[in-house]
Write an enzyme that holds these catalytic residues in place. Structure first.
Site, PDB file in Angstrom:
ATOM      1  N   ASN A  20       0.873  -1.167   0.000  1.00  0.00           N
ATOM      2  CA  ASN A  20       0.000   0.000   0.000  1.00  0.00           C
ATOM      3  C   ASN A  20       0.913   1.221   0.000  1.00  0.00           C
ATOM      4  O   ASN A  20       1.488   1.573   1.029  1.00  0.00           O
ATOM      5  CB  ASN A  20      -0.875  -0.052   1.260  1.00  0.00           C
ATOM      6  CG  ASN A  20      -1.866   1.092   1.328  1.00  0.00           C
ATOM      7  OD1 ASN A  20      -1.795   2.029   0.535  1.00  0.00           O
ATOM      8  ND2 ASN A  20      -2.773   1.017   2.296  1.00  0.00           N
ATOM      9  N   ARG A 105      -2.591  -2.191  -3.451  1.00  0.00           N
ATOM     10  CA  ARG A 105      -3.789  -1.372  -3.297  1.00  0.00           C
ATOM     11  C   ARG A 105      -3.657  -0.213  -4.276  1.00  0.00           C
ATOM     12  O   ARG A 105      -2.676   0.528  -4.241  1.00  0.00           O
ATOM     13  CB  ARG A 105      -3.857  -0.828  -1.870  1.00  0.00           C
ATOM     14  CG  ARG A 105      -4.989   0.135  -1.709  1.00  0.00           C
ATOM     15  CD  ARG A 105      -4.986   0.775  -0.352  1.00  0.00           C
ATOM     16  NE  ARG A 105      -6.151   1.601  -0.197  1.00  0.00           N
ATOM     17  CZ  ARG A 105      -6.156   2.780   0.420  1.00  0.00           C
ATOM     18  NH1 ARG A 105      -5.050   3.249   0.949  1.00  0.00           N
ATOM     19  NH2 ARG A 105      -7.254   3.468   0.519  1.00  0.00           N
ATOM     20  N   HIS A 194     -12.547   3.104  -0.280  1.00  0.00           N
ATOM     21  CA  HIS A 194     -12.573   2.104   0.807  1.00  0.00           C
ATOM     22  C   HIS A 194     -13.307   0.840   0.365  1.00  0.00           C
ATOM     23  O   HIS A 194     -13.838   0.106   1.196  1.00  0.00           O
ATOM     24  CB  HIS A 194     -13.306   2.618   2.075  1.00  0.00           C
ATOM     25  CG  HIS A 194     -12.630   3.729   2.799  1.00  0.00           C
ATOM     26  ND1 HIS A 194     -13.340   4.731   3.435  1.00  0.00           N
ATOM     27  CD2 HIS A 194     -11.331   4.001   3.020  1.00  0.00           C
ATOM     28  CE1 HIS A 194     -12.494   5.568   4.004  1.00  0.00           C
ATOM     29  NE2 HIS A 194     -11.254   5.155   3.762  1.00  0.00           N
ATOM     30  N   ARG A 255     -11.019  15.751   6.963  1.00  0.00           N
ATOM     31  CA  ARG A 255     -11.819  16.182   5.806  1.00  0.00           C
ATOM     32  C   ARG A 255     -13.208  16.617   6.249  1.00  0.00           C
ATOM     33  O   ARG A 255     -13.794  15.993   7.134  1.00  0.00           O
ATOM     34  CB  ARG A 255     -11.963  15.057   4.781  1.00  0.00           C
ATOM     35  CG  ARG A 255     -10.667  14.581   4.187  1.00  0.00           C
ATOM     36  CD  ARG A 255     -10.927  13.617   3.024  1.00  0.00           C
ATOM     37  NE  ARG A 255      -9.709  12.942   2.631  1.00  0.00           N
ATOM     38  CZ  ARG A 255      -9.510  11.625   2.730  1.00  0.00           C
ATOM     39  NH1 ARG A 255     -10.481  10.832   3.176  1.00  0.00           N
ATOM     40  NH2 ARG A 255      -8.369  11.095   2.367  1.00  0.00           N
ATOM     41  N   ASN A 348     -13.488   0.761  17.786  1.00  0.00           N
ATOM     42  CA  ASN A 348     -13.015   1.039  19.150  1.00  0.00           C
ATOM     43  C   ASN A 348     -13.832   2.024  19.961  1.00  0.00           C
ATOM     44  O   ASN A 348     -13.689   2.064  21.176  1.00  0.00           O
ATOM     45  CB  ASN A 348     -11.572   1.569  19.084  1.00  0.00           C
ATOM     46  CG  ASN A 348     -10.621   0.520  18.555  1.00  0.00           C
ATOM     47  OD1 ASN A 348     -10.461  -0.528  19.157  1.00  0.00           O
ATOM     48  ND2 ASN A 348     -10.016   0.791  17.411  1.00  0.00           N
ATOM     49  N   GLU A 398      -8.226  -4.916   5.330  1.00  0.00           N
ATOM     50  CA  GLU A 398      -8.067  -4.631   3.900  1.00  0.00           C
ATOM     51  C   GLU A 398      -6.919  -5.444   3.297  1.00  0.00           C
ATOM     52  O   GLU A 398      -6.998  -5.878   2.152  1.00  0.00           O
ATOM     53  CB  GLU A 398      -7.832  -3.132   3.701  1.00  0.00           C
ATOM     54  CG  GLU A 398      -9.108  -2.342   3.952  1.00  0.00           C
ATOM     55  CD  GLU A 398      -8.896  -0.843   4.037  1.00  0.00           C
ATOM     56  OE1 GLU A 398      -8.539  -0.362   5.129  1.00  0.00           O
ATOM     57  OE2 GLU A 398      -9.080  -0.154   3.029  1.00  0.00           O
TER      58      GLU A 398
HETATM   59  P1  AMP Z   1      -7.893   4.049  10.917  1.00  0.00           P
HETATM   60  O1  AMP Z   1      -7.789   5.121   9.857  1.00  0.00           O
HETATM   61  O2  AMP Z   1      -8.902   3.010  10.624  1.00  0.00           O
HETATM   62  O3  AMP Z   1      -6.554   3.490  11.318  1.00  0.00           O
HETATM   63  O4  AMP Z   1      -8.440   4.817  12.228  1.00  0.00           O
HETATM   64  C1  AMP Z   1      -7.660   5.749  12.916  1.00  0.00           C
HETATM   65  C2  AMP Z   1      -8.529   6.493  13.907  1.00  0.00           C
HETATM   66  O5  AMP Z   1      -9.189   5.563  14.790  1.00  0.00           O
HETATM   67  C3  AMP Z   1      -7.741   7.393  14.862  1.00  0.00           C
HETATM   68  O6  AMP Z   1      -7.527   8.659  14.301  1.00  0.00           O
HETATM   69  C4  AMP Z   1      -8.671   7.475  16.069  1.00  0.00           C
HETATM   70  O7  AMP Z   1      -9.574   8.553  15.909  1.00  0.00           O
HETATM   71  C5  AMP Z   1      -9.471   6.189  16.031  1.00  0.00           C
HETATM   72  N1  AMP Z   1      -9.136   5.253  17.104  1.00  0.00           N
HETATM   73  C6  AMP Z   1      -8.151   4.342  17.133  1.00  0.00           C
HETATM   74  N2  AMP Z   1      -8.163   3.678  18.306  1.00  0.00           N
HETATM   75  C7  AMP Z   1      -9.200   4.156  19.025  1.00  0.00           C
HETATM   76  C8  AMP Z   1      -9.743   3.894  20.315  1.00  0.00           C
HETATM   77  N3  AMP Z   1      -9.235   2.958  21.109  1.00  0.00           N
HETATM   78  N4  AMP Z   1     -10.829   4.598  20.696  1.00  0.00           N
HETATM   79  C9  AMP Z   1     -11.365   5.543  19.891  1.00  0.00           C
HETATM   80  N5  AMP Z   1     -10.891   5.850  18.676  1.00  0.00           N
HETATM   81  C10 AMP Z   1      -9.819   5.178  18.244  1.00  0.00           C
END
Ligand code: AMP
Length: 412
Positions: A20, A105, A194, A255, A348, A398
């Protein structure tokens, strides 16, 4: 014709390297598709800067200690070679006959690429032709492909497109209501992104419900730093929130998501901003970070707990947009079997899930507080037994999806 055209994996080879490539980063994972296990993963960041960093994590047999390299990695070629050295140190070198293919990707596949595709010279040219509609993403993906081809010219390289899953959207969902000739001349339409995640998560949700994908209608909420929703009817995407670019739709980490397009003319005419400045404002300085200065949902929740009003308003705006999409996609689908949360925030953040579903009982939706509080890496239901529509959390993967699609194409 490249050496890879029509190439098939060497017999019995079952490993897939997933790449990626971002503009200054390279993420990689090596998977064994015999048992769908991860053997190693890694990330090279800040490629081209003095402070480049490679973090490599062996994953086989429950995982090992991460190793780090710091110091300038000048380009993607050097990044992939450094990753290959780390893999070789774990006995997983890219020269191994076990390696069946490299899966890439690729963000934008336009209308042409509706399926994973073995990369030929002609395919690469077409991905290049799509650069004007994906100026931030496709050039980096192309660099990653060329680099991998140089390293293993004999191996099949497969492109898995972020847009592919959304090519089933009906024309009335994909077309913007603007002048048809102008739109077509510049390939302006809603493509969605996505897609690998929406495909994987909607399929896993059907499994969780013990049903065939053809028999379920699902609303997928992919809430990461980038965020998008999709409506999937019987395994086919019928609507998604991102459009020509990943800017449309939900409120994201940086964004804005949906805004009145006239905001952009206003910023140009009244604030004197250039197109590039507006692009940076809406893509990098808006969303949660623009609203409250933080884009990490953990930090936003911590600030809310301390009584921070800006963080609370940012959270409310984020959740309000989500609710609007859940309502809209319920109407688009007619019958909804499940609403499913995925990606960093979706997997999460129990408060986001609770707030997004709150008040939607008329749509058959509810969240059980105890189930919602459970932390787990497994797909799970968080709705009470009586709820008409299932609410679920399904971790996305992914890389596994890209590896699976790649392997399916080259396995002989
Ligand atoms: P991703 O782009 O899927 O890796 O998601 C990243 C985002 O997930 C981060 O910027 C956080 O806002 C959120 N995130 C990750 N871990 C947690 C957590 N334990 N609780 C709440 N938000 C989380």
């Amino acid at each position: 014709m490249t050496t890879t055209e029509g190439a098939a994996a060497s017999r019995g080879a079952s490993r897939v390297l997933v790449l990626n490539s971002g503009s200054s980063s390279l993420k990689y994972q090596l998977l064994d598709m015999r048992d769908r296990t991860r053997l190693a993963s890694g990330l090279v960041e800040r490629i081209g800067e003095e402070t480049s960093r490679l973090v490599h994590t062996p994953q086989a047999g429950g995982g090992g200690e991460s190793r780090e390299r710091n110091g300038r990695i000048p380009d993607h070629d050097a990044a992939l070679r450094a990753a290959a050295e780390e893999l070789a140190a774990d006995g997983l070198g890219l020269d191994s006959p076990e390696l069946a293919a490299i899966g890439h990707r690729v963000v934008h596949g336009g209308l042409r690429f509706t399926e994973p595709t073995v990369i030929t010279d002609e395919v690469l040219k077409e991905i290049e032709r799509l650069v004007p509609v994906a100026p931030l993403h496709n050039p980096a993906n192309i660099t990653g492909i060329r680099t991998a081809q140089a390293l293993r010219p004999d191996l099949p390289q497969v492109a898995v497109f972020d847009t592919a899953f959304h090519t089933t959207m009906p024309e009335y969902a994909a077309r913007y209501a603007i002048d048809v000739e102008t739109a077509d001349a510049h390939r302006i339409r809603r493509y969605g992104f996505h897609g690998t995640s929406h495909a994987y998560v909607s399929r896993r949700t059907a499994e969780l419900l013990d049903k065939a994908p053809e028999d379920v209608n699902v609303i997928v909420l992919h809430l990461g730093n980038g965020a998008s929703a999709s409506a999937v009817a019987g395994g086919r995407c019928v609507e998604t929130s991102m459009g020509l670019t990943p800017l449309e739709g939900l409120v994201m980490g940086t964004r804005s998501g949906d805004i009145d397009p006239a905001v952009t003319f206003h910023l140009k005419r009244v604030a004197g901003m250039s197109a590039d400045e507006i692009d940076v404002l809406l893509n990098k300085k808006s969303g949660l970070v623009g609203l409250c200065g933080d884009n990490d949902m953990r930090e936003i929740r911590r600030r809310i707990d301390e009584g921070d009003e800006r963080a609370a308003l940012a959270f409310d705006i984020y959740v309000h947009r989500l609710k609007k999409y859940i309502g809209a996609y319920s109407a688009v689908l007619g019958r909804v079997d499940a609403v499913v949360f995925t990606a960093g925030v979706g997997e999460n953040s129990a408060p986001v899930r609770e707030a997004a579903i709150a008040g939607l009982e008329e749509l058959g939706l509810a969240v059980d507080a105890d189930l919602n509080a459970v932390r787990s890496g497994e797909p799970r239901l968080i709705s009470p037994n009586y709820a008409r529509v299932a609410v679920a959390v399904v971790p996305t993967d992914e890389e596994l999806e890209i590896a699976g699609q790649t392997f399916a194409l080259v396995d002989n």
